[in-house]
Design a protein around this motif. Structure first.
Motif, mmCIF file in Angstrom:
data_model
loop_
_atom_site.group_PDB
_atom_site.id
_atom_site.type_symbol
_atom_site.label_atom_id
_atom_site.label_comp_id
_atom_site.label_asym_id
_atom_site.label_seq_id
_atom_site.Cartn_x
_atom_site.Cartn_y
_atom_site.Cartn_z
ATOM 1 N N CYS A 8 34.705 38.562 63.330
ATOM 2 C CA CYS A 8 34.369 37.154 63.132
ATOM 3 C C CYS A 8 34.978 36.261 64.220
ATOM 4 C CB CYS A 8 34.865 36.684 61.770
ATOM 5 S SG CYS A 8 34.256 37.668 60.384
ATOM 6 N N GLY A 9 34.338 35.101 64.415
ATOM 7 C CA GLY A 9 34.845 34.128 65.379
ATOM 8 C C GLY A 9 34.755 34.646 66.798
ATOM 9 N N TYR A 10 35.846 34.469 67.563
ATOM 10 C CA TYR A 10 35.836 34.913 68.952
ATOM 11 C C TYR A 10 36.354 36.350 69.119
ATOM 12 C CZ TYR A 10 40.689 33.051 68.851
ATOM 13 O OH TYR A 10 42.000 32.762 68.536
ATOM 14 N N THR A 11 36.480 37.091 68.038
ATOM 15 C CA THR A 11 36.875 38.495 68.125
ATOM 16 C C THR A 11 35.885 39.270 68.989
ATOM 17 O OG1 THR A 11 37.810 38.364 65.892
ATOM 18 C CG2 THR A 11 37.408 40.563 66.782
ATOM 19 N N ALA A 37 28.866 41.323 63.339
ATOM 20 C CA ALA A 37 29.553 40.162 63.903
ATOM 21 C C ALA A 37 29.102 38.898 63.176
ATOM 22 C CB ALA A 37 29.255 40.041 65.398
ATOM 23 N N PHE A 38 30.063 38.005 62.907
ATOM 24 C CA PHE A 38 29.793 36.734 62.241
ATOM 25 C C PHE A 38 30.427 35.616 63.068
ATOM 26 C CE2 PHE A 38 29.628 39.938 58.977
ATOM 27 C CZ PHE A 38 28.644 39.520 58.090
ATOM 28 N N ALA A 39 29.719 34.511 63.203
ATOM 29 C CA ALA A 39 30.262 33.376 63.942
ATOM 30 C C ALA A 39 31.456 32.768 63.218
ATOM 31 C CB ALA A 39 29.176 32.318 64.155
ATOM 32 N N ASP A 40 31.464 32.835 61.899
ATOM 33 C CA ASP A 40 32.531 32.247 61.096
ATOM 34 C C ASP A 40 32.865 33.205 59.959
ATOM 35 O OD1 ASP A 40 33.772 30.564 58.889
ATOM 36 O OD2 ASP A 40 33.587 29.059 60.458
ATOM 37 N N ILE A 41 34.147 33.385 59.694
ATOM 38 C CA ILE A 41 34.560 34.326 58.653
ATOM 39 C C ILE A 41 34.047 33.912 57.275
ATOM 40 C CG2 ILE A 41 36.771 33.185 58.201
ATOM 41 C CD1 ILE A 41 37.977 35.984 57.762
ATOM 42 N N GLU A 50 31.125 32.977 56.572
ATOM 43 C CA GLU A 50 29.826 33.633 56.397
ATOM 44 C C GLU A 50 30.025 35.065 55.911
ATOM 45 O OE1 GLU A 50 27.787 33.444 60.105
ATOM 46 O OE2 GLU A 50 28.026 31.286 60.325
ATOM 47 N N ALA A 51 31.032 35.727 56.462
ATOM 48 C CA ALA A 51 31.327 37.100 56.037
ATOM 49 C C ALA A 51 31.799 37.127 54.583
ATOM 50 C CB ALA A 51 32.391 37.710 56.950
ATOM 51 N N VAL A 52 32.655 36.175 54.209
ATOM 52 C CA VAL A 52 33.143 36.119 52.828
ATOM 53 C C VAL A 52 31.987 35.891 51.860
ATOM 54 C CG1 VAL A 52 34.543 34.772 51.208
ATOM 55 C CG2 VAL A 52 35.470 35.380 53.453
ATOM 56 N N ALA A 53 31.043 35.019 52.245
ATOM 57 C CA ALA A 53 29.880 34.766 51.390
ATOM 58 C C ALA A 53 29.057 36.041 51.206
ATOM 59 C CB ALA A 53 29.023 33.656 51.985
ATOM 60 N N GLU A 54 28.913 36.817 52.275
ATOM 61 C CA GLU A 54 28.169 38.072 52.191
ATOM 62 C C GLU A 54 28.911 39.076 51.313
ATOM 63 O OE1 GLU A 54 25.450 41.101 52.564
ATOM 64 O OE2 GLU A 54 25.241 38.963 52.990
ATOM 65 N N LEU A 55 30.219 39.113 51.413
ATOM 66 C CA LEU A 55 31.009 40.003 50.556
ATOM 67 C C LEU A 55 30.850 39.628 49.086
ATOM 68 C CD1 LEU A 55 34.260 40.142 52.719
ATOM 69 C CD2 LEU A 55 32.619 41.998 52.416
ATOM 70 N N ARG A 56 30.783 38.337 48.808
ATOM 71 C CA ARG A 56 30.567 37.882 47.433
ATOM 72 C C ARG A 56 29.210 38.349 46.915
ATOM 73 N NH1 ARG A 56 35.183 37.404 45.229
ATOM 74 N NH2 ARG A 56 36.545 35.814 46.093
ATOM 75 N N ARG A 57 28.212 38.264 47.787
ATOM 76 C CA ARG A 57 26.884 38.714 47.371
ATOM 77 C C ARG A 57 26.882 40.207 47.054
ATOM 78 N NH1 ARG A 57 25.212 34.605 51.102
ATOM 79 N NH2 ARG A 57 25.363 36.021 52.876
ATOM 80 N N GLN A 58 27.775 40.948 47.694
ATOM 81 C CA GLN A 58 27.884 42.380 47.442
ATOM 82 C C GLN A 58 28.829 42.702 46.271
ATOM 83 O OE1 GLN A 58 28.893 44.551 51.001
ATOM 84 N NE2 GLN A 58 27.312 43.563 52.238
ATOM 85 N N ALA A 86 37.923 41.157 60.464
ATOM 86 C CA ALA A 86 38.899 40.644 61.425
ATOM 87 C C ALA A 86 38.445 39.285 61.953
ATOM 88 C CB ALA A 86 39.071 41.629 62.576
ATOM 89 N N ASP A 87 39.321 38.298 61.888
ATOM 90 C CA ASP A 87 38.957 36.938 62.281
ATOM 91 C C ASP A 87 39.732 36.465 63.499
ATOM 92 O OD1 ASP A 87 37.626 34.444 61.979
ATOM 93 O OD2 ASP A 87 39.384 33.605 60.996
#
Length: 255
Positions: free
Chosen positions: A135-138, A161-165, A167-175, A108-109
């Motif tokens: 993500c973000g200000y969520t 929690a991620f400061a920027d979505i 970063e989350a997308v990059a982590e999902l790619r790594r997975q 959620a962003d």
């Protein structure tokens, strides 16, 4: 950081000016003066938290930046809203999950409403999804409105929690996850046409802005929920409920 006090005049002044600024169009001639007034109200406040927001109110601050100030102020204003937790409703929760977690992470962003975040926790838990990333200000579960609306689901649903979505997308790619963006894009496929291919992730955007175009472009597939009325979007919790049911049902059909 200490919570804001909704009873103080400086808080009321900052909230009123943030709302007035957010209501102005980007090209409104009154916007520069409104930006300056909000920055002055924040930088001169006695509250350290209010003062910390002043750095965000730059002369070129866009609507997203203004939201970063307005959202926490509005959350204080909404503390007295009634939720079903306040209405004496009881539940019959099962002692343990009925099925293994579905390998689907919800991301959620920049969600403005802490109550909606609580609703996401309940929905993720209800459908037995893997995790919820914020993500973000969520708002996170530490926020009282999130916890109240989640009704305890925040204690059992894994979250990050991620400061920027991005970063989350990059982590999902790594997975090595398949990334689905739920958005009202012209290239979106109807939800009913998309099969569940796990492990995957579902990206959800904010109530007003949705997902940034580059985030949608980075997804493997963009999906949408067909509308039958005049409005082209749903509340984020409702949208997740429909998507989660579809993916859970699609996954079960493959078992």
């Amino acid at each position: 950081m200490a919570e804001l006090d909704a009873s103080t005049e400086e808080w009321k002044r900052a909230l009123a000016r943030a709302r007035a600024l957010y209501a102005l169009a980007p090209d409104d001639a009154a916007r520069p003066a409104a930006l300056a007034a909000l920055r002055e109200a924040l930088s001169g406040a006695s509250s350290p938290r209010l003062r910390s927001f002043a750095r965000l109110v730059t002369p070129d601050a866009d609507a997203r930046r203004v939201l970063s100030v307005l959202v926490p102020l509005e959350r204080v204003d909404a503390r007295t809203r009634i939720t079903d937790a306040d209405m004496g409703l009881t539940d019959t929760d099962a002692p343990s999950p009925a099925a293994p977690p579905l390998p689907l992470i919800v991301v959620a962003d920049n969600l403005r409403s802490a109550f909606n975040v609580g609703g996401l926790f309940r929905t993720v838990e209800f459908f037995g999804l893997e995790a919820l990333w914020l993500c973000g200000y969520t708002a996170t579960p530490e926020h009282p409105q999130t916890a109240r609306a989640a009704l305890g689901a925040e204690q059992s649903v894994p979250w990050r929690a991620f400061a920027d979505i991005r970063e989350a997308v990059a982590e999902l790619r790594r997975q090595n996850r398949r990334i689905c963006a739920l958005e009202t894009s012209t290239r979106a496929q109807p939800l009913s046409d998309v099969a569940f291919e796990g492990p995957c992730a579902l990206l959800l955007g904010s109530e007003r802005f949705g997902l940034d175009p580059d985030v949608v472009a980075a997804a493997d597939v963009c999906i949408s929920i067909p509308a039958f009325g005049r409005k082209n979007s749903l509340n984020v919790v409702t949208a997740l409920g429909i998507a989660a049911y579809h993916f859970r049902r699609a996954a079960n059909c493959r078992l």
